[in-house]
Design a protein around this motif. Structure first.
Motif, short mmCIF file in Angstrom:
data_model
loop_
_atom_site.label_atom_id
_atom_site.label_comp_id
_atom_site.label_asym_id
_atom_site.label_seq_id
_atom_site.Cartn_x
_atom_site.Cartn_y
_atom_site.Cartn_z
N CYS A 110 -0.11 3.62 14.44
CA CYS A 110 -1.20 2.71 14.83
C CYS A 110 -1.73 2.01 13.58
O CYS A 110 -2.08 2.67 12.59
CB CYS A 110 -2.32 3.47 15.52
N THR A 111 -1.83 0.69 13.64
CA THR A 111 -2.23 -0.07 12.46
C THR A 111 -3.60 0.33 11.94
O THR A 111 -3.80 0.43 10.72
CB THR A 111 -2.21 -1.58 12.79
N HIS A 112 -4.57 0.57 12.84
CA HIS A 112 -5.91 0.91 12.37
C HIS A 112 -5.98 2.33 11.82
O HIS A 112 -7.02 2.73 11.29
CB HIS A 112 -6.96 0.71 13.47
N VAL A 113 -4.89 3.09 11.91
CA VAL A 113 -4.79 4.37 11.21
C VAL A 113 -3.97 4.20 9.93
O VAL A 113 -4.33 4.72 8.87
CB VAL A 113 -4.14 5.44 12.11
N THR A 114 -2.89 3.45 10.03
CA THR A 114 -2.03 3.22 8.86
C THR A 114 -2.79 2.54 7.73
O THR A 114 -2.64 2.91 6.56
CB THR A 114 -0.83 2.34 9.26
N ASP A 115 -3.61 1.56 8.07
CA ASP A 115 -4.30 0.75 7.06
C ASP A 115 -5.19 1.58 6.13
O ASP A 115 -5.01 1.55 4.91
CB ASP A 115 -5.10 -0.34 7.78
N PRO A 116 -6.16 2.36 6.63
CA PRO A 116 -7.01 3.12 5.70
C PRO A 116 -6.25 4.20 4.93
O PRO A 116 -6.57 4.46 3.77
CB PRO A 116 -8.08 3.73 6.61
N ILE A 117 -5.25 4.81 5.58
CA ILE A 117 -4.47 5.83 4.87
C ILE A 117 -3.68 5.18 3.73
O ILE A 117 -3.60 5.73 2.62
CB ILE A 117 -3.55 6.57 5.84
N ALA A 118 -3.11 4.02 3.99
CA ALA A 118 -2.35 3.32 2.94
C ALA A 118 -3.24 2.93 1.78
O ALA A 118 -2.83 2.99 0.61
CB ALA A 118 -1.67 2.09 3.54
N LYS A 119 -4.47 2.53 2.08
CA LYS A 119 -5.40 2.17 1.00
C LYS A 119 -5.84 3.39 0.21
O LYS A 119 -5.97 3.35 -1.02
CB LYS A 119 -6.61 1.45 1.59
N ALA A 120 -6.06 4.51 0.91
CA ALA A 120 -6.49 5.73 0.22
C ALA A 120 -5.35 6.35 -0.57
O ALA A 120 -5.57 6.90 -1.67
CB ALA A 120 -7.02 6.74 1.25
N SER A 121 -4.14 6.29 -0.05
CA SER A 121 -3.01 6.94 -0.72
C SER A 121 -2.75 6.35 -2.09
O SER A 121 -2.25 7.03 -2.99
CB SER A 121 -1.75 6.84 0.15
#
Length: 492
Positions: free
Chosen positions: A119-130
């Protein structure tokens, strides 16, 4: 005595060989399980019943387990390690997904890479935090075009971006010599970004983009404008919900049949048009869809090549089907290849890094750099085709389908690596008319001449008629004051 000594030496050597073979195990190459080190990756899946995209998570989980089994049984990949995944249900919710991420970072063993999300709205914050944790991330199902190498340098995906869906449709334009087109798209980033890329590609090809229309809540006006401009070849970018409404309005406006050709990015569910949520009958939507061409992901390679796991795509599908039960996702093959991409990257790092993978630490730039290098150098044959990353994205093959007689049927494939369009695979194309629709209304101006004999006869007759009319008019004018008087005899 010498013979006895020689025989003893041969027996000793034979026993040593047998001992060594026994220690190496049945495969002849992998150490015993007690000598292998455990390594972990973090997985993020929407999974629960009633959760948005939950069917995706449940559909790919059998392929995750199958891939881990195959990796850990392989004779050369991660020979000294055993790969495990710690995963959580993100519920397709950004808050739940981030909590899962931080929980996995702060508890349990270190995770070498992140796998997900869908899900994009899950992928997005995780990608920024990672990025701040210096971790690399590989997605198995997120196709949103916003995840570019420039914006997300640590983010890779084994599934192609939605920008890549433009190439098959551009190839179809060349195939049928369509040079005049119009576009309609849903005004959201997922659909507007690929549309903008497509328009740029069309301009670069010198094609005539007559009209571009977007919509938010109403598609009728957008379609009317396309019709007013006499657009016959129409590109469509919209989700499944709006696709039904677009073709419902197309039916009402008579924008279907032999004069129109729709080219749609169609990553939709099975029989998606049968959901009755428009003011048209299902039969009306199906009628408007006839001959529409849809571009979808190719679930599995059809080449028959042996993959990195030593099996073909068909053999993998048999194993996947035996494990999945009633669940299915079009991303299952990409998930399987994604686990192998992770394993190949870890294998690369284990051969290049001085210290063992058990010394891996978060927030270390050197670990990040080598994992990025590993993914960029990943190259193998997967069940979905060759797996390589170009600017952190995958070039894959696409499935071309056409709506024929109330059903979607395969008509061909498009290979992004070679740029080859193959319409010989599957059913033959079927048009409403005898041939593919024209991309414009043809206006043919022909010079014609009247037969000279007919012309002379008609001209002469016309002249005689004019002369006679003139004479009669003159006589009428000259004698206009005369009256005819009837004379009667006197009475006797």
């Amino acid at each position: 005595m010498r013979l006895t000594t020689v025989l003893g030496t041969v027996l000793t050597v034979a026993l040593l060989v047998l001992v060594l073979v026994g220690e190496r195990g049945a495969t002849g190459s992998r150490p015993g399980s007690s000598h292998r080190l455990d390594v972990y990756i973090a997985g993020f899946f929407p999974y629960g019943e009633g959760v948005e995209n939950g069917d995706t998570g449940r559909g790919v989980m059998p392929s995750v387990k199958l891939a881990l089994d195959h990796v850990n049984e392989h004779s050369t990949i991660l020979r000294n390690y055993r790969l495990h995944m710690w995963w959580n249900d993100t519920e397709c919710n950004a808050a739940v997904g981030m909590k899962s991420f931080f929980d996995m970072m702060h508890s349990g063993p270190h995770k070498l890479m992140l796998f997900g999300a869908a899900c994009t709205h899950v992928t997005d914050p995780i990608a920024k935090a990672s990025k701040h944790w210096h971790l690399t991330q590989l997605s198995y199902a997120d196709t949103h075009p916003m995840f570019t190498k420039d914006a997300f340098p640590n983010f890779f995906r084994v599934v192609p971006s939605e920008n890549a869906f433009n190439a098959p449709r551009l190839a179809l334009l060349k195939e049928f010599n369509w040079t005049r087109i119009g576009t309609i798209y849903q005004n959201e980033p997922r659909y507007s970004l690929p549309h903008n890329h497509m328009v740029a590609d069309l301009d670069a090809m010198g094609l005539d983009v007559v009209e571009t229309q977007s919509f938010v809540y109403d598609v009728e006006e957008s379609l009317r404008k396309l019709r007013e401009k006499d657009v016959r070849i129409i590109y469509g970018n919209f989700d499944e919900f709006w696709a039904r409404r677009v073709f419902c309005e197309a039916y009402k406006l008579d924008m279907f049949g032999r004069s129109y050709q729709w080219l749609v990015m169609g990553t939709y569910g099975n029989e998606w048009w049968t959901t009755n949520d428009t003011d048209c009958l299902v039969e009306n939507v199906a009628t408007a869809l006839e001959s529409t061409i849809l571009v979808d992901l190719l679930p599995l390679s059809t080449s028959g090549d042996i993959t990195i796991s030593g099996i073909t795509a068909d053999e993998y599908l048999t194993e996947y089907n035996s494990r999945r039960g009633s669940e299915y996702s079009r991303f299952h093959g990409y998930t399987y290849d994604g686990i192998w991409a992770v394993a190949s990257a870890i294998q690369y790092v284990s051969q290049r890094k001085e210290h063992a993978l058990t010394h891996f630490e978060y927030r270390k730039k050197d670990w990040e750099d080598i994992f990025l290098e590993a993914l960029k150098n990943t190259s193998f044959e997967g069940v979905t085709g060759p797996v390589r990353f170009y600017n952190n994205e995958r070039k894959a093959s696409f499935l071309l389908e056409q709506f024929q007689n109330g059903a979607e049927v395969k008509i061909g494939e498009y290979n992004s690596l070679t740029g080859r369009l193959d319409l010989s695979i599957g059913h033959p194309l079927k048009w409403v008319g005898r041939s593919p629709p024209k991309d414009r209304t043809l206006r043919i101006i022909e010079h014609s001449q009247v037969n000279i004999t007919i012309f002379v006869v008609l001209a002469s007759t016309s002249c005689v008629g004019i002369i006679m009319a003139t004479v009669f008019l003159a006589v009428n004018i000259k004698f206009r004051n005369q009256r005819y008087i009837k004379m009667s005899s006197p009475h006797l």
